[in-house]
Design a protein around this motif. Structure first.
Motif, PDB file in Angstrom:
ATOM      1  N   GLY A  76       0.811  -1.213   0.000  1.00  0.00           N
ATOM      2  CA  GLY A  76       0.000   0.000   0.000  1.00  0.00           C
ATOM      3  C   GLY A  76       0.840   1.257   0.000  1.00  0.00           C
ATOM      4  O   GLY A  76       1.888   1.317   0.659  1.00  0.00           O
ATOM      5  N   LYS A  77       0.407   2.263  -0.752  1.00  0.00           N
ATOM      6  CA  LYS A  77       1.067   3.568  -0.772  1.00  0.00           C
ATOM      7  C   LYS A  77       0.340   4.485   0.200  1.00  0.00           C
ATOM      8  O   LYS A  77      -0.716   5.040  -0.107  1.00  0.00           O
ATOM      9  N   LEU A  78       0.888   4.641   1.411  1.00  0.00           N
ATOM     10  CA  LEU A  78       0.246   5.511   2.397  1.00  0.00           C
ATOM     11  C   LEU A  78       0.391   6.972   2.001  1.00  0.00           C
ATOM     12  O   LEU A  78      -0.523   7.775   2.198  1.00  0.00           O
ATOM     13  N   THR A  79       1.564   7.328   1.483  1.00  0.00           N
ATOM     14  CA  THR A  79       1.802   8.654   0.910  1.00  0.00           C
ATOM     15  C   THR A  79       2.590   8.439  -0.373  1.00  0.00           C
ATOM     16  O   THR A  79       2.879   7.303  -0.773  1.00  0.00           O
ATOM     17  N   GLU A  80       2.985   9.504  -1.003  1.00  0.00           N
ATOM     18  CA  GLU A  80       3.772   9.392  -2.217  1.00  0.00           C
ATOM     19  C   GLU A  80       5.111   8.720  -1.949  1.00  0.00           C
ATOM     20  O   GLU A  80       5.692   8.089  -2.830  1.00  0.00           O
ATOM     21  N   ASN A  81       5.604   8.842  -0.700  1.00  0.00           N
ATOM     22  CA  ASN A  81       6.920   8.311  -0.370  1.00  0.00           C
ATOM     23  C   ASN A  81       6.900   7.086   0.540  1.00  0.00           C
ATOM     24  O   ASN A  81       7.847   6.291   0.528  1.00  0.00           O
ATOM     25  N   LEU A  82       5.845   6.923   1.331  1.00  0.00           N
ATOM     26  CA  LEU A  82       5.822   5.877   2.343  1.00  0.00           C
ATOM     27  C   LEU A  82       4.968   4.697   1.886  1.00  0.00           C
ATOM     28  O   LEU A  82       3.816   4.858   1.494  1.00  0.00           O
ATOM     29  N   ARG A  83       5.553   3.492   1.955  1.00  0.00           N
ATOM     30  CA  ARG A  83       4.841   2.284   1.555  1.00  0.00           C
ATOM     31  C   ARG A  83       4.898   1.240   2.665  1.00  0.00           C
ATOM     32  O   ARG A  83       5.873   1.158   3.417  1.00  0.00           O
ATOM     33  N   ILE A  84       3.861   0.422   2.710  1.00  0.00           N
ATOM     34  CA  ILE A  84       3.828  -0.695   3.649  1.00  0.00           C
ATOM     35  C   ILE A  84       3.525  -1.978   2.875  1.00  0.00           C
ATOM     36  O   ILE A  84       2.983  -1.935   1.765  1.00  0.00           O
ATOM     37  N   GLY A  85       3.880  -3.110   3.467  1.00  0.00           N
ATOM     38  CA  GLY A  85       3.601  -4.385   2.831  1.00  0.00           C
ATOM     39  C   GLY A  85       3.289  -5.447   3.870  1.00  0.00           C
ATOM     40  O   GLY A  85       3.703  -5.350   5.025  1.00  0.00           O
ATOM     41  N   ALA A  86       2.547  -6.454   3.469  1.00  0.00           N
ATOM     42  CA  ALA A  86       2.234  -7.578   4.346  1.00  0.00           C
ATOM     43  C   ALA A  86       2.120  -8.834   3.481  1.00  0.00           C
ATOM     44  O   ALA A  86       1.564  -8.789   2.380  1.00  0.00           O
ATOM     45  N   THR A  87       2.658  -9.942   4.000  1.00  0.00           N
ATOM     46  CA  THR A  87       2.622 -11.206   3.261  1.00  0.00           C
ATOM     47  C   THR A  87       2.303 -12.351   4.209  1.00  0.00           C
ATOM     48  O   THR A  87       2.853 -12.430   5.312  1.00  0.00           O
ATOM     49  N   TYR A  88       1.414 -13.218   3.762  1.00  0.00           N
ATOM     50  CA  TYR A  88       1.184 -14.486   4.448  1.00  0.00           C
ATOM     51  C   TYR A  88       1.673 -15.598   3.539  1.00  0.00           C
ATOM     52  O   TYR A  88       1.309 -15.663   2.364  1.00  0.00           O
ATOM     53  N   GLU A  89       2.532 -16.476   4.080  1.00  0.00           N
ATOM     54  CA  GLU A  89       2.989 -17.650   3.344  1.00  0.00           C
ATOM     55  C   GLU A  89       2.499 -18.891   4.062  1.00  0.00           C
ATOM     56  O   GLU A  89       2.769 -19.088   5.251  1.00  0.00           O
ATOM     57  N   SER A  90       1.767 -19.732   3.354  1.00  0.00           N
ATOM     58  CA  SER A  90       1.228 -20.940   3.955  1.00  0.00           C
ATOM     59  C   SER A  90       2.348 -21.931   4.246  1.00  0.00           C
ATOM     60  O   SER A  90       3.476 -21.786   3.751  1.00  0.00           O
ATOM     61  N   PRO A  91       2.090 -22.970   5.038  1.00  0.00           N
ATOM     62  CA  PRO A  91       3.042 -24.076   5.112  1.00  0.00           C
ATOM     63  C   PRO A  91       3.258 -24.666   3.717  1.00  0.00           C
ATOM     64  O   PRO A  91       2.421 -24.514   2.828  1.00  0.00           O
ATOM     65  N   THR A  92       4.380 -25.324   3.536  1.00  0.00           N
ATOM     66  CA  THR A  92       4.624 -26.084   2.311  1.00  0.00           C
ATOM     67  C   THR A  92       4.427 -27.556   2.625  1.00  0.00           C
ATOM     68  O   THR A  92       4.994 -28.073   3.589  1.00  0.00           O
ATOM     69  N   TRP A  93       3.615 -28.213   1.821  1.00  0.00           N
ATOM     70  CA  TRP A  93       3.336 -29.631   2.018  1.00  0.00           C
ATOM     71  C   TRP A  93       4.176 -30.434   1.021  1.00  0.00           C
ATOM     72  O   TRP A  93       3.969 -30.363  -0.192  1.00  0.00           O
ATOM     73  N   TYR A  94       5.131 -31.205   1.552  1.00  0.00           N
ATOM     74  CA  TYR A  94       6.036 -31.999   0.727  1.00  0.00           C
ATOM     75  C   TYR A  94       5.689 -33.485   0.808  1.00  0.00           C
ATOM     76  O   TYR A  94       5.277 -33.985   1.860  1.00  0.00           O
ATOM     77  N   THR A  95       5.911 -34.169  -0.303  1.00  0.00           N
ATOM     78  CA  THR A  95       5.990 -35.629  -0.312  1.00  0.00           C
ATOM     79  C   THR A  95       7.438 -35.978  -0.601  1.00  0.00           C
ATOM     80  O   THR A  95       7.992 -35.575  -1.624  1.00  0.00           O
ATOM     81  N   VAL A  96       8.060 -36.722   0.331  1.00  0.00           N
ATOM     82  CA  VAL A  96       9.502 -36.963   0.291  1.00  0.00           C
ATOM     83  C   VAL A  96       9.776 -38.443   0.033  1.00  0.00           C
ATOM     84  O   VAL A  96       9.171 -39.314   0.666  1.00  0.00           O
ATOM     85  N   GLU A  97      10.695 -38.711  -0.873  1.00  0.00           N
ATOM     86  CA  GLU A  97      11.140 -40.070  -1.154  1.00  0.00           C
ATOM     87  C   GLU A  97      12.651 -40.142  -0.953  1.00  0.00           C
ATOM     88  O   GLU A  97      13.387 -39.294  -1.471  1.00  0.00           O
ATOM     89  N   GLU A  98      13.094 -41.158  -0.208  1.00  0.00           N
ATOM     90  CA  GLU A  98      14.514 -41.300   0.087  1.00  0.00           C
ATOM     91  C   GLU A  98      14.981 -42.728  -0.179  1.00  0.00           C
ATOM     92  O   GLU A  98      14.217 -43.686  -0.034  1.00  0.00           O
ATOM     93  N   SER A  99      16.239 -42.853  -0.563  1.00  0.00           N
ATOM     94  CA  SER A  99      16.857 -44.164  -0.748  1.00  0.00           C
ATOM     95  C   SER A  99      18.307 -44.065  -0.292  1.00  0.00           C
ATOM     96  O   SER A  99      18.883 -42.971  -0.224  1.00  0.00           O
ATOM     97  N   GLN A 100      18.903 -45.239  -0.006  1.00  0.00           N
ATOM     98  CA  GLN A 100      20.238 -45.228   0.600  1.00  0.00           C
ATOM     99  C   GLN A 100      20.998 -46.499   0.237  1.00  0.00           C
ATOM    100  O   GLN A 100      20.424 -47.587   0.134  1.00  0.00           O
TER     101      GLN A 100
END
Length: 505
Positions: free
Chosen positions: A302-326
């Motif tokens: 958001g532009k509160l004034t011509e010079n001042l800006r604010i921001g906000a972000t929500y990042e969800s969890p990341t859901w992984y499916t993991v495969e491993e071998s050894q």
């Protein structure tokens, strides 16, 4: 890897290994400072600014800040130095790599005059979120032998299960495979120790005996431990954003995540103990990890004034499916140096796929624009690492991991500060960042601190940006989860140089 037998029935609940641990969960789901040279030059403090392709990965509203169509690609040069201290001995290892760590583009569309939606944008961007190329070497004299790892896994399992029936045509690989499928990973480790003569049964005449003893004697043990990782984690962001009334920007990212990593661990041990029948050991493990995941982000600028800006972000969890071998191998040498035992089952353990959920995060941002001469920006992010989860929940291993997560991980904050100053066609940049440790006990992992510098030059519709960033952190490298659970202190320093070539279209 000739004649490898493929295992498909090693259940996660039966595993007792360095894989699928809490530290692995943090390694897989963590993110380094990544992206374009301009983004990195400001240490990633872009949450209220936008107008950069990698900033879209921080705040989806960033794409609609662009005034025209734009595309860019970035080349990164990574340098990683690790200084380990293991029982008073310092060892330094260095790693370097060159990668394409960012590529993407954005399309910007002007909205109709006098309408609420004054502009909208669509973009696609790729960022390498973590480069796994790294090497840690710990050398020193320990009071605990690697044989303790095999003892801890063998004790409780009847000797009868470790005897290879060669007369019936059974091979080492056959028995190793059978133990993995019927008893689990721990039984395989006990078998490797027994078959290589590193450990012995306390009563060889009793096939039901479940107690074992080490053959490395008592005293001190010279150890050389190496862990080398290679690969990457990456994020593809599919983005859409709107500008409302030329004041508020709203955006959404749908993110596809990919992890591809190979980790080689090796320990070499020697001793001169008078009561030892085994004096030299080498134990190698190679772990292969592949994962795919999904997350989404919502952002506002958001532009509160011509010079001042604010921001906000929500990042969800990341859901992984993991495969491993050894795959594993052990080599031992006895007091008679001509006697060598090499146990290589030529079996690739394929572990059951599992789910890993990374913690989500929220970010608040503020920036001040000094007309056309420069800017200052700050981002503050909060992430609750105690929300990381392994599943399925019916696994004893994962229930234990989740309990450890609840007890040892906590909410952590990160702060990023960046500034930019423009002189004609040149732009100068600098930044600072601090990321708190996810661990309540900072002896396990300390806070990360870093700084960055950069500059850019514009000619015509082409922009060249170059950045340098440095970060450092102390952490503890535990050798094995059981038996030989000693740790080396590691001081990690990372240096990155990034070149970004951008085009206004």
């Amino acid at each position: 890897m000739k004649n490898i037998l493929i295992l498909s029935a090693l259940f996660a609940s039966a595993l007792f290994s360095n894989a699928q641990s809490v530290s692995d969960g943090l390694l897989y789901t963590g993110q380094d400072l990544n992206g374009t040279a301009r983004y990195r030059g400001l240490s990633g403090a872009f949450g209220a600014l936008g107008g950069d392709l990698s900033a879209i990965g921080s705040n989806p509203a960033s794409s609609v800040v662009f005034t025209n169509n734009y595309a860019a690609v970035s080349l990164g040069i990574l340098g990683s130095d690790n200084t380990s201290n293991y029982f008073g001995t310092n060892t330094i290892t260095e790693t370097s790599d060159v990668t394409i760590n960012q590529a993407g583009g954005v399309l910007v569309f002007e909205g109709p005059e006098n309408k609420t939606v004054s502009k909208f944008a669509m973009s696609l961007n790729y960022d390498m979120t973590r480069n796994f190329d790294n090497s840690v070497n710990a050398r020193g004299t320990s009071p605990i032998s690697i044989s303790q790892y095999f003892l801890n896994n063998a004790n409780g399992i009847a000797l009868d299960n470790f005897i290879v029936r060669t007369g019936d045509g059974e091979t080492v690989g056959d028995l190793y495979q059978f133990l993995g499928q019927d008893f689990g990973f721990g039984a395989q480790q006990g078998f490797l120790g027994y078959e290589s003569f590193l450990i012995d049964s306390t009563d060889d005449s009793d096939l039901d005996n479940t107690n074992y003893v080490s053959n490395t004697g008592t005293g001190s043990f010279n150890q050389d431990y190496l862990v080398q990782t290679s690969g990457y984690s990456s994020k593809f962001s599919f983005n859409g954003a709107l500008e409302l009334n030329k004041k508020w920007n709203l955006g959404i990212n749908l993110n596809s995540h990919v992890i591809s990593m190979e980790r080689f661990t090796s320990i070499e041990e020697s001793n001169s103990n008078t009561d030892a029948s085994i004096t030299d050991v080498r134990f190698d493990n190679t772990l292969f990890t592949e994962a795919n995941g999904f997350s989404l982000q919502l952002g506002l600028i958001g532009k509160l004034t011509e010079n001042l800006r604010i921001g906000a972000t929500y990042e969800s969890p990341t859901w992984y499916t993991v495969e491993e071998s050894q795959i594993q191998e052990i080599i031992t040498r006895g007091t008679n140096s001509s006697e060598v035992a090499r146990v290589r089952p030529d079996v690739l353990n394929i572990f059951a796929p599992y789910q890993l959920r990374s913690p989500g995060s929220v970010t608040g941002s503020i920036a001040y624009i000094f007309g056309k001469s420069g800017l200052l920006s700050l981002d503050y992010t909060s992430k609750d690492y105690s929300q990381m989860r392994f599943s399925p929940d019916n696994s004893d291993l994962f229930r234990n991991n989740n309990q450890i997560i609840n007890e040892s991980l906590e909410r952590a904050a990160s702060i990023r500060i960046g500034g930019e100053y423009r002189v004609q066609n040149w732009t100068l940049r600098a930044g600072y960042r601090m990321e708190e440790s996810p661990y309540a006990n900072k002896n396990i992992m300390d806070d990360l601190t870093g700084y960055s510098l950069g500059f850019g030059y514009t000619w015509g519709k082409t922009i060249l940006d170059i950045s340098y960033d440095h970060s450092e952190r102390d952490y503890s490298q535990q050798l094995f989860d059981t038996g030989l659970n000693t740790s080396a202190g590691v001081f990690n320093e990372m240096d990155n140089i990034v070149f970004t070539l951008g085009f206004n279209l």
